[in-house]
Scaffold this motif. Structure first.
Motif, PDB file in Angstrom:
ATOM      1  N   ASP A 122      42.737  19.993  20.179  1.00  0.00           N
ATOM      2  CA  ASP A 122      41.644  19.131  19.742  1.00  0.00           C
ATOM      3  C   ASP A 122      40.955  19.683  18.505  1.00  0.00           C
ATOM      4  O   ASP A 122      40.762  18.974  17.537  1.00  0.00           O
ATOM      5  CB  ASP A 122      40.639  18.950  20.879  1.00  0.00           C
ATOM      6  N   ARG A 123      40.559  20.969  18.544  1.00  0.00           N
ATOM      7  CA  ARG A 123      39.870  21.558  17.394  1.00  0.00           C
ATOM      8  C   ARG A 123      39.856  23.068  17.489  1.00  0.00           C
ATOM      9  O   ARG A 123      40.104  23.637  18.553  1.00  0.00           O
ATOM     10  CB  ARG A 123      38.465  21.022  17.253  1.00  0.00           C
ATOM     11  N   LEU A 124      39.518  23.687  16.373  1.00  0.00           N
ATOM     12  CA  LEU A 124      39.438  25.141  16.295  1.00  0.00           C
ATOM     13  C   LEU A 124      37.996  25.527  15.998  1.00  0.00           C
ATOM     14  O   LEU A 124      37.403  25.032  15.043  1.00  0.00           O
ATOM     15  CB  LEU A 124      40.351  25.653  15.171  1.00  0.00           C
ATOM     16  N   LEU A 125      37.440  26.383  16.839  1.00  0.00           N
ATOM     17  CA  LEU A 125      36.085  26.876  16.623  1.00  0.00           C
ATOM     18  C   LEU A 125      36.151  28.190  15.865  1.00  0.00           C
ATOM     19  O   LEU A 125      36.791  29.137  16.319  1.00  0.00           O
ATOM     20  CB  LEU A 125      35.361  27.107  17.952  1.00  0.00           C
ATOM     21  N   GLU A 126      35.495  28.253  14.732  1.00  0.00           N
ATOM     22  CA  GLU A 126      35.477  29.467  13.917  1.00  0.00           C
ATOM     23  C   GLU A 126      34.646  30.574  14.571  1.00  0.00           C
ATOM     24  O   GLU A 126      34.915  31.740  14.375  1.00  0.00           O
ATOM     25  CB  GLU A 126      34.922  29.162  12.526  1.00  0.00           C
ATOM     26  N   GLU A 127      33.633  30.192  15.306  1.00  0.00           N
ATOM     27  CA  GLU A 127      32.766  31.154  15.993  1.00  0.00           C
ATOM     28  C   GLU A 127      33.068  31.073  17.488  1.00  0.00           C
ATOM     29  O   GLU A 127      32.500  30.263  18.197  1.00  0.00           O
ATOM     30  CB  GLU A 127      31.291  30.847  15.715  1.00  0.00           C
ATOM     31  N   ALA A 128      33.959  31.906  17.953  1.00  0.00           N
ATOM     32  CA  ALA A 128      34.417  31.839  19.339  1.00  0.00           C
ATOM     33  C   ALA A 128      33.361  32.300  20.336  1.00  0.00           C
ATOM     34  O   ALA A 128      33.232  31.750  21.422  1.00  0.00           O
ATOM     35  CB  ALA A 128      35.685  32.656  19.507  1.00  0.00           C
ATOM     36  N   GLY A 129      32.621  33.340  19.995  1.00  0.00           N
ATOM     37  CA  GLY A 129      31.555  33.840  20.850  1.00  0.00           C
ATOM     38  C   GLY A 129      31.989  34.108  22.272  1.00  0.00           C
ATOM     39  O   GLY A 129      33.002  34.737  22.534  1.00  0.00           O
ATOM     40  N   GLU A 130      31.209  33.588  23.221  1.00  0.00           N
ATOM     41  CA  GLU A 130      31.435  33.816  24.647  1.00  0.00           C
ATOM     42  C   GLU A 130      32.725  33.190  25.158  1.00  0.00           C
ATOM     43  O   GLU A 130      33.268  33.615  26.169  1.00  0.00           O
ATOM     44  CB  GLU A 130      30.261  33.272  25.460  1.00  0.00           C
ATOM     45  N   LEU A 131      33.231  32.154  24.473  1.00  0.00           N
ATOM     46  CA  LEU A 131      34.448  31.497  24.944  1.00  0.00           C
ATOM     47  C   LEU A 131      35.628  32.456  25.009  1.00  0.00           C
ATOM     48  O   LEU A 131      36.520  32.293  25.832  1.00  0.00           O
ATOM     49  CB  LEU A 131      34.816  30.326  24.021  1.00  0.00           C
ATOM     50  N   CYS A 132      35.617  33.469  24.157  1.00  0.00           N
ATOM     51  CA  CYS A 132      36.751  34.394  24.107  1.00  0.00           C
ATOM     52  C   CYS A 132      36.430  35.765  24.703  1.00  0.00           C
ATOM     53  O   CYS A 132      37.264  36.677  24.632  1.00  0.00           O
ATOM     54  CB  CYS A 132      37.230  34.543  22.665  1.00  0.00           C
ATOM     55  N   ALA A 133      35.263  35.893  25.294  1.00  0.00           N
ATOM     56  CA  ALA A 133      34.901  37.177  25.905  1.00  0.00           C
ATOM     57  C   ALA A 133      35.892  37.514  27.019  1.00  0.00           C
ATOM     58  O   ALA A 133      36.198  36.688  27.869  1.00  0.00           O
ATOM     59  CB  ALA A 133      33.484  37.113  26.462  1.00  0.00           C
ATOM     60  N   GLY A 134      36.437  38.707  26.973  1.00  0.00           N
ATOM     61  CA  GLY A 134      37.354  39.173  28.002  1.00  0.00           C
ATOM     62  C   GLY A 134      38.768  38.631  27.886  1.00  0.00           C
ATOM     63  O   GLY A 134      39.558  38.775  28.821  1.00  0.00           O
ATOM     64  N   SER A 135      39.114  38.020  26.767  1.00  0.00           N
ATOM     65  CA  SER A 135      40.474  37.477  26.594  1.00  0.00           C
ATOM     66  C   SER A 135      41.494  38.606  26.503  1.00  0.00           C
ATOM     67  O   SER A 135      41.224  39.657  25.939  1.00  0.00           O
ATOM     68  CB  SER A 135      40.552  36.633  25.320  1.00  0.00           C
ATOM     69  N   ALA A 165      40.664  27.928  20.177  1.00  0.00           N
ATOM     70  CA  ALA A 165      41.337  26.634  20.085  1.00  0.00           C
ATOM     71  C   ALA A 165      41.022  25.853  21.353  1.00  0.00           C
ATOM     72  O   ALA A 165      41.253  26.337  22.460  1.00  0.00           O
ATOM     73  CB  ALA A 165      42.837  26.824  19.931  1.00  0.00           C
ATOM     74  N   ILE A 166      40.495  24.649  21.197  1.00  0.00           N
ATOM     75  CA  ILE A 166      40.090  23.810  22.317  1.00  0.00           C
ATOM     76  C   ILE A 166      41.160  22.734  22.532  1.00  0.00           C
ATOM     77  O   ILE A 166      41.614  22.110  21.573  1.00  0.00           O
ATOM     78  CB  ILE A 166      38.735  23.123  22.041  1.00  0.00           C
ATOM     79  N   PHE A 167      41.526  22.523  23.793  1.00  0.00           N
ATOM     80  CA  PHE A 167      42.531  21.520  24.151  1.00  0.00           C
ATOM     81  C   PHE A 167      41.914  20.481  25.070  1.00  0.00           C
ATOM     82  O   PHE A 167      41.197  20.819  26.010  1.00  0.00           O
ATOM     83  CB  PHE A 167      43.720  22.178  24.837  1.00  0.00           C
ATOM     84  N   VAL A 168      42.198  19.208  24.792  1.00  0.00           N
ATOM     85  CA  VAL A 168      41.728  18.092  25.610  1.00  0.00           C
ATOM     86  C   VAL A 168      42.950  17.304  26.048  1.00  0.00           C
ATOM     87  O   VAL A 168      43.785  16.928  25.217  1.00  0.00           O
ATOM     88  CB  VAL A 168      40.762  17.176  24.821  1.00  0.00           C
ATOM     89  N   SER A 228      42.283  28.517  24.189  1.00  0.00           N
ATOM     90  CA  SER A 228      43.184  29.612  23.842  1.00  0.00           C
ATOM     91  C   SER A 228      42.546  30.352  22.672  1.00  0.00           C
ATOM     92  O   SER A 228      42.222  29.748  21.646  1.00  0.00           O
ATOM     93  CB  SER A 228      44.557  29.075  23.429  1.00  0.00           C
ATOM     94  N   CYS A 229      42.338  31.633  22.835  1.00  0.00           N
ATOM     95  CA  CYS A 229      41.702  32.428  21.788  1.00  0.00           C
ATOM     96  C   CYS A 229      42.763  33.080  20.922  1.00  0.00           C
ATOM     97  O   CYS A 229      43.813  33.491  21.407  1.00  0.00           O
ATOM     98  CB  CYS A 229      40.797  33.485  22.413  1.00  0.00           C
ATOM     99  N   LEU A 230      42.493  33.139  19.633  1.00  0.00           N
ATOM    100  CA  LEU A 230      43.403  33.797  18.723  1.00  0.00           C
ATOM    101  C   LEU A 230      42.605  34.592  17.701  1.00  0.00           C
ATOM    102  O   LEU A 230      41.440  34.324  17.450  1.00  0.00           O
ATOM    103  CB  LEU A 230      44.338  32.806  18.039  1.00  0.00           C
ATOM    104  N   ARG A 231      43.270  35.604  17.181  1.00  0.00           N
ATOM    105  CA  ARG A 231      42.641  36.465  16.180  1.00  0.00           C
ATOM    106  C   ARG A 231      43.685  36.709  15.101  1.00  0.00           C
ATOM    107  O   ARG A 231      44.851  36.981  15.395  1.00  0.00           O
ATOM    108  CB  ARG A 231      42.187  37.769  16.818  1.00  0.00           C
ATOM    109  N   TYR A 232      43.257  36.581  13.836  1.00  0.00           N
ATOM    110  CA  TYR A 232      44.170  36.819  12.729  1.00  0.00           C
ATOM    111  C   TYR A 232      43.378  37.079  11.454  1.00  0.00           C
ATOM    112  O   TYR A 232      42.187  36.784  11.377  1.00  0.00           O
ATOM    113  CB  TYR A 232      45.123  35.640  12.517  1.00  0.00           C
TER     114      TYR A 232
END
Length: 148
Positions: free
Chosen positions: A122-135, A114-117, A93-97
């Motif tokens: 599970d954890r928050l990635l500060e550098e979302a990069g490609e994971l959030c492309a097109g969100s 935000a990564i879910f397992v 789940s991508c978020l911006r704030y």
């Protein structure tokens, strides 16, 4: 047993416990940049449940993660979607704030992932990069309402 004599079984039990922990596949818990992904049991690349409480879990995490959770601006959130993270299928789940800095100022809003397992945060990635492309983002007003 006499005084000063140590039993061997506690040491043996500890050695067996540590050997059991070390016997897992270390690559299963490492991302491509060799950082730990999760301490949660990994179910592989399929069968990940949708994180039904993702909003509440993110808010609980951010309340403790942010130095000052009061007054967060420009909070938007994308619905969780399945993406490959470190070779494993995860809900992301991508978020911006824009959080308030210690001096009271704000930096520009930043995108995070935000990564879910197994349906749990599970954890928050500060550098979302490609994971959030097109969100596709929607307002996340609960973020602005956070308190200490």
């Amino acid at each position: 047993m006499g005084m000063g004599r140590t039993s061997w079984w506690p040491s043996a039990a500890l050695a067996l416990l540590l050997a059991g922990c070390a016997s897992g596949d270390p690559a299963a818990f490492m991302s491509e940049d060799n950082r730990a992904i999760s301490y949660t049991g990994d179910r592989g690349v399929s069968g990940q449940p949708f994180p039904a409480n993702y909003r509440a879990e993110l808010l609980a995490y951010l309340r403790t993660y942010l130095n000052n959770p009061v007054g967060v601006r420009e909070g938007v959130l994308a619905e969780p979607v399945q993406r490959t993270v470190g070779g494993r299928l995860r809900y992301v789940s991508c978020l911006r704030y824009a959080a308030r800095e210690s001096d009271g100022s704000y930096r520009p809003a930043k995108e995070r992932a935000a990564i879910f397992v197994d349906g749990r945060f599970d954890r928050l990635l500060e550098e979302a990069g490609e994971l959030c492309a097109g969100s596709t983002y929607a307002a996340f007003p609960e973020l602005a309402a956070l308190t200490r």
